[in-house]
Scaffold this motif. Structure first.
Motif, PDB file in Angstrom:
ATOM      1  N   GLN A 239       0.847  -1.179   0.000  1.00 54.42           N
ATOM      2  CA  GLN A 239       0.000   0.000   0.000  1.00 54.42           C
ATOM      3  C   GLN A 239       0.893   1.242   0.000  1.00 54.42           C
ATOM      4  O   GLN A 239       1.561   1.529   0.985  1.00 54.42           O
ATOM      5  N   ARG A 240       0.896   1.980  -1.084  1.00 55.08           N
ATOM      6  CA  ARG A 240       1.751   3.169  -1.158  1.00 55.08           C
ATOM      7  C   ARG A 240       1.134   4.393  -0.494  1.00 55.08           C
ATOM      8  O   ARG A 240       1.838   5.324  -0.125  1.00 55.08           O
ATOM      9  N   GLY A 241      -0.185   4.435  -0.387  1.00 55.78           N
ATOM     10  CA  GLY A 241      -0.805   5.663   0.072  1.00 55.78           C
ATOM     11  C   GLY A 241      -0.703   6.718  -1.014  1.00 55.78           C
ATOM     12  O   GLY A 241      -0.874   6.437  -2.204  1.00 55.78           O
ATOM     13  N   HIS A 242      -0.390   7.939  -0.618  1.00 58.80           N
ATOM     14  CA  HIS A 242      -0.250   9.007  -1.610  1.00 58.80           C
ATOM     15  C   HIS A 242       0.978   8.730  -2.468  1.00 58.80           C
ATOM     16  O   HIS A 242       2.077   8.536  -1.962  1.00 58.80           O
ATOM     17  N   ASP A 243       0.764   8.721  -3.767  1.00 61.74           N
ATOM     18  CA  ASP A 243       1.862   8.418  -4.682  1.00 61.74           C
ATOM     19  C   ASP A 243       1.708   9.254  -5.943  1.00 61.74           C
ATOM     20  O   ASP A 243       0.602   9.412  -6.458  1.00 61.74           O
TER      21      ASP A 243
END
Length: 446
Positions: A239-243
């Protein structure tokens, strides 16, 4: 495969298509050298901005000039998603099967983790032509105690040759590039830049482990897309989140060039770094699959379509024991929803080719039942059953029953499709089969 630097001393012919060889005689070809001199004249540049220093970017210097470098060290063991990167030390040798197919080798290639270079570029465009410039080259590699990510960046065209020189230095003891679509994008782009900066093409290309192709083989029908970000989230638990999407990287780079604010590039650095870590995690994933010890939890929760694709892929790469286990697992599935994807017919065809009609028959029967209750029926199972009962089991009445049902479904399907010519040919073939079987049954009764 020997180190890439050793290959640089061989084949100095500009007509070959291998790794680049740095120019040793700047008078060898006048026109390229003049262009090179124009590109490598060093102009005065300002001190490195705080926005660069904030994320650990440093100014580097080599014999070809200046460029920027960011280095991140991940001490081992380190987990990225569901895989420990150290697991590659145990399963990397199994990736040889992928390398053999991608590099068209007849003999297994030695895959050693410390001789892999995990590569990802950020470029000013999408094509592989000479106008596309890699402004950032990120690469990762294993050491005895860590996984290292290095990211090079150029602030102007005059720094490109220094960046490429630094990359070649890291390639000298590596045997394979690990990429995601790198064989058709990243590497050709880099080859073009080497040539434009005065290098010659020489020797054998580096080996490739391009994981886009295995990802498509396994997930093209079960994931919305096979983009790396989709694969890592859906199958690696990352899960990268904001990317920052890779598609925005060129615009952010041009914005930095316009106003000199390096904070525009922070998201690009983070995106590139995560891509390289994901390449390492994906290497572990495919290494474990090919070693015959895939994640048992994943196998138990995976839908039939993906299990079939996985089994077919394993069989293609010689992992027959694990492939047979998955095929057997699939043969025992009883899921009406799964049959809508079409893999049972492909599995039945595989069993038929292997002479395992005992495994194919239940799949055909199940598919035939579903087809008869489908709004848009498929005829394949009925036809296969008609063939089986006529030619193998010698039950002509049963064969005729399935042939007549297939013809009935064909009439129903013809009303739903506009391809009249194809449907006409299909019906004529079935009518011929039905008439032939009726004649056989009639003669048998006499």
């Amino acid at each position: 495969m020997s180190g890439l630097r050793e290959k640089l001393g061989r084949l100095r012919s500009s007509g070959s298509s291998g790794v680049p060889t740095p120019p040793t005689d700047t008078t060898a070809s006048a026109e390229p050298v003049e262009a090179l001199e124009k590109r490598t004249i060093q102009t005065e540049v300002p001190e490195l901005s705080p926005e660069f220093q904030q994320i650990g970017v440093e100014l580097k210097q080599n014999e070809a000039g200046q460029f920027l470098l960011r280095t991140i060290e991940y001490p081992l063991p380190y987990r990225h998603g569901k895989h420990e990167l150290t697991d590659l030390l145990e399963c990397a040798s199994h990736l040889s099967a992928i390398a053999m197919r991608q590099n068209r080798q007849n003999q297994p290639e030695t895959i050693e983790p410390r001789r892999l270079l995990f590569l990802d570029t950020e470029t000013t465009g999408l094509g592989v032509g000479t106008g596309n410039v890699p402004f950032m080259i990120g690469f990762g590699y294993y050491t005895d105690r860590a996984f290292i990510v290095e990211q090079t960046l150029i602030r102007n065209p005059g720094e490109e040759r220094a960046m490429l020189t630094y990359l070649l230095e890291h390639m000298k003891d590596k045997t394979h590039l690990v990429t995601y679509n790198g064989r058709t994008f990243d590497w050709p782009v880099l080859v073009n830049r080497f040539i434009l900066n005065g290098w010659r093409q020489s020797g054998q290309e580096p080996g490739h482990l391009d994981f886009l192709h295995p990802s498509r083989a396994l997930w093209r029908n079960t994931l919305p897309s096979c983009r790396l970000s989709m694969v890592e989230e859906a199958r690696l638990g990352i899960q990268r989140g904001h990317d920052v999407p890779g598609s925005l990287a060129p615009a952010l780079y041009f914005q930095y060039l316009s106003d000199g604010n390096a904070s525009h590039l922070h998201g690009v650095y983070a995106h590139n770094e995560k891509d390289i870590l994901t390449l390492a995690s994906l290497s572990v994933h495919f290494g474990l699959l090919l070693s015959g010890v895939p994640d048992p939890d994943t196998i138990q929760t995976t839908e039939g379509e993906e299990l079939f694709r996985t089994a077919s892929w394993l069989e293609l790469h010689g992992v027959t024991e694990e492939a047979e286990r998955l095929y057997a697992l699939l043969s025992g599935m009883d899921d009406d929803v799964a049959y809508g994807s079409g893999w049972p017919l492909a599995l039945a065809a595989r069993h038929k080719r292997a002479g395992r009609h005992d495994r194919a028959l239940p799949l055909w029967r199940k598919w035939a039942e579903i087809a008869e209750n489908s709004a848009v029926p498929k005829l394949d199972a009925h036809v296969e059953l008609a063939i089986y009962y006529e030619h193998r089991d010698k039950q002509l009445l049963m064969a005729l029953t399935y042939a007549e049902k297939a013809l009935e479904l064909a009439h129903r399907r013809a009303r739903l499709h506009s391809d009249a010519a194809k449907r006409k040919e299909e019906k004529e073939s079935l009518q011929h089969r039905v008439l032939r079987l009726r004649d056989k049954v009639s003669r048998e009764r006499k």
